[in-house]
Design a protein around this motif. Sequence first.
Motif, PDB file in Angstrom:
ATOM      1  N   GLU A 225      27.348 -29.965  60.851  1.00 55.37           N
ATOM      2  CA  GLU A 225      27.335 -31.422  61.005  1.00 55.37           C
ATOM      3  C   GLU A 225      28.014 -31.844  62.311  1.00 55.37           C
ATOM      4  O   GLU A 225      27.543 -32.763  62.985  1.00 55.37           O
ATOM      5  CB  GLU A 225      28.038 -32.088  59.813  1.00 55.37           C
ATOM      6  CG  GLU A 225      27.978 -33.590  59.832  1.00 55.37           C
ATOM      7  CD  GLU A 225      26.559 -34.137  59.729  1.00 55.37           C
ATOM      8  OE1 GLU A 225      26.293 -35.206  60.313  1.00 55.37           O
ATOM      9  OE2 GLU A 225      25.716 -33.508  59.069  1.00 55.37           O
ATOM     10  N   ILE A 226      29.081 -31.171  62.694  1.00 55.36           N
ATOM     11  CA  ILE A 226      29.767 -31.470  63.961  1.00 55.36           C
ATOM     12  C   ILE A 226      28.821 -31.192  65.131  1.00 55.36           C
ATOM     13  O   ILE A 226      28.733 -31.983  66.071  1.00 55.36           O
ATOM     14  CB  ILE A 226      31.071 -30.661  64.092  1.00 55.36           C
ATOM     15  CG1 ILE A 226      32.086 -31.143  63.060  1.00 55.36           C
ATOM     16  CG2 ILE A 226      31.650 -30.781  65.493  1.00 55.36           C
ATOM     17  CD1 ILE A 226      33.322 -30.288  62.956  1.00 55.36           C
ATOM     18  N   GLY A 227      28.118 -30.080  65.057  1.00 46.07           N
ATOM     19  CA  GLY A 227      27.158 -29.743  66.107  1.00 46.07           C
ATOM     20  C   GLY A 227      26.064 -30.794  66.239  1.00 46.07           C
ATOM     21  O   GLY A 227      25.706 -31.196  67.343  1.00 46.07           O
ATOM     22  N   ARG A 228      25.540 -31.254  65.101  1.00 48.22           N
ATOM     23  CA  ARG A 228      24.507 -32.299  65.124  1.00 48.22           C
ATOM     24  C   ARG A 228      25.053 -33.592  65.716  1.00 48.22           C
ATOM     25  O   ARG A 228      24.372 -34.266  66.492  1.00 48.22           O
ATOM     26  CB  ARG A 228      23.971 -32.546  63.709  1.00 48.22           C
ATOM     27  CG  ARG A 228      22.893 -31.560  63.293  1.00 48.22           C
ATOM     28  CD  ARG A 228      22.166 -32.031  62.031  1.00 48.22           C
ATOM     29  NE  ARG A 228      23.043 -32.080  60.861  1.00 48.22           N
ATOM     30  CZ  ARG A 228      23.318 -31.036  60.101  1.00 48.22           C
ATOM     31  NH1 ARG A 228      22.802 -29.865  60.354  1.00 48.22           N
ATOM     32  NH2 ARG A 228      24.115 -31.166  59.058  1.00 48.22           N
ATOM     33  N   THR A 229      26.276 -33.928  65.342  1.00 45.19           N
ATOM     34  CA  THR A 229      26.896 -35.149  65.858  1.00 45.19           C
ATOM     35  C   THR A 229      27.103 -35.058  67.366  1.00 45.19           C
ATOM     36  O   THR A 229      26.827 -36.013  68.093  1.00 45.19           O
ATOM     37  CB  THR A 229      28.236 -35.407  65.143  1.00 45.19           C
ATOM     38  OG1 THR A 229      27.991 -35.540  63.739  1.00 45.19           O
ATOM     39  CG2 THR A 229      28.912 -36.655  65.664  1.00 45.19           C
TER      40      THR A 229
ATOM     41  N   ALA B  94      23.724 -35.337  69.084  1.00 46.47           N
ATOM     42  CA  ALA B  94      23.261 -36.725  69.037  1.00 46.47           C
ATOM     43  C   ALA B  94      24.026 -37.582  70.043  1.00 46.47           C
ATOM     44  O   ALA B  94      23.434 -38.402  70.755  1.00 46.47           O
ATOM     45  CB  ALA B  94      23.405 -37.300  67.624  1.00 46.47           C
ATOM     46  N   ALA B  95      25.333 -37.387  70.112  1.00 47.01           N
ATOM     47  CA  ALA B  95      26.139 -38.138  71.080  1.00 47.01           C
ATOM     48  C   ALA B  95      25.718 -37.802  72.510  1.00 47.01           C
ATOM     49  O   ALA B  95      25.629 -38.687  73.369  1.00 47.01           O
ATOM     50  CB  ALA B  95      27.625 -37.840  70.875  1.00 47.01           C
TER      51      ALA B  95
ATOM     52  N   GLY C  73      20.687 -40.503  77.495  1.00 44.69           N
ATOM     53  CA  GLY C  73      19.683 -41.569  77.509  1.00 44.69           C
ATOM     54  C   GLY C  73      20.216 -42.842  78.144  1.00 44.69           C
ATOM     55  O   GLY C  73      19.542 -43.470  78.973  1.00 44.69           O
ATOM     56  N   ALA C  74      21.424 -43.222  77.773  1.00 48.26           N
ATOM     57  CA  ALA C  74      22.029 -44.428  78.348  1.00 48.26           C
ATOM     58  C   ALA C  74      22.281 -44.258  79.840  1.00 48.26           C
ATOM     59  O   ALA C  74      22.040 -45.182  80.631  1.00 48.26           O
ATOM     60  CB  ALA C  74      23.333 -44.748  77.617  1.00 48.26           C
TER      61      ALA C  74
ATOM     62  N   ALA D 272      13.233 -43.048  75.998  1.00 44.19           N
ATOM     63  CA  ALA D 272      12.687 -42.023  75.101  1.00 44.19           C
ATOM     64  C   ALA D 272      13.803 -41.211  74.449  1.00 44.19           C
ATOM     65  O   ALA D 272      13.726 -40.887  73.262  1.00 44.19           O
ATOM     66  CB  ALA D 272      11.734 -41.108  75.863  1.00 44.19           C
ATOM     67  N   LEU D 273      14.836 -40.894  75.212  1.00 45.00           N
ATOM     68  CA  LEU D 273      15.969 -40.158  74.623  1.00 45.00           C
ATOM     69  C   LEU D 273      16.680 -40.999  73.567  1.00 45.00           C
ATOM     70  O   LEU D 273      17.140 -40.474  72.553  1.00 45.00           O
ATOM     71  CB  LEU D 273      16.960 -39.733  75.710  1.00 45.00           C
ATOM     72  CG  LEU D 273      16.550 -38.517  76.527  1.00 45.00           C
ATOM     73  CD1 LEU D 273      17.403 -38.400  77.789  1.00 45.00           C
ATOM     74  CD2 LEU D 273      16.652 -37.246  75.702  1.00 45.00           C
ATOM     75  N   LEU D 274      16.755 -42.295  73.799  1.00 44.86           N
ATOM     76  CA  LEU D 274      17.428 -43.169  72.837  1.00 44.86           C
ATOM     77  C   LEU D 274      16.593 -43.412  71.583  1.00 44.86           C
ATOM     78  O   LEU D 274      17.132 -43.732  70.530  1.00 44.86           O
ATOM     79  CB  LEU D 274      17.781 -44.503  73.498  1.00 44.86           C
ATOM     80  CG  LEU D 274      18.856 -44.414  74.581  1.00 44.86           C
ATOM     81  CD1 LEU D 274      18.945 -45.735  75.349  1.00 44.86           C
ATOM     82  CD2 LEU D 274      20.205 -44.027  73.996  1.00 44.86           C
TER      83      LEU D 274
END
Length: 143
Positions: free
Chosen positions: A3-7, A10-11, A17-18, A64-66
């Motif tokens: 879950e930490i890896g996914r977070t 995602a971050a 993206g931003a 697209a990344l966002l």
Amino acid sequence: MAEIGRTLRAAGQVGLGAALAFAGTTHLTTAREEFQAQVPSWFPADPDAVVLASGVVEIGLGAALLATWRQPARAVVGATAAAFFAAVFPGNIAQLTEHRDAFGLDTDAKRIARLPFQAVLIAGAVACTGVTKVVREKTTNRT
């Protein structure tokens, strides 16, 4: 731990993206002249047109990344962003070899120090969007 890896991924995806959307916007507005310093003199197009086009591409990649979270589309966007970062790398080289000042890079030492960061962007785009995992899965499923 997964879950930490996914977070973190995602971050990273949101951050990248931003950053792309912001940078693309500055291509079209406040940093237009600065970005023109990165267009190689040998490139057969008007530097302003290149800056405008690359800004539009960056905004699109950022959006697209966002917006893209499902695989394999997410990996396709990540691979496309990585390819974009590789494609614009000659501009960083040109800024060095043509001794062009922009973005505070006013010495060759500063321009050289910047070069490795393009690899960081490429690796980040690949890592945060799961490109390697999707490619591995697709390759494994073929055998």
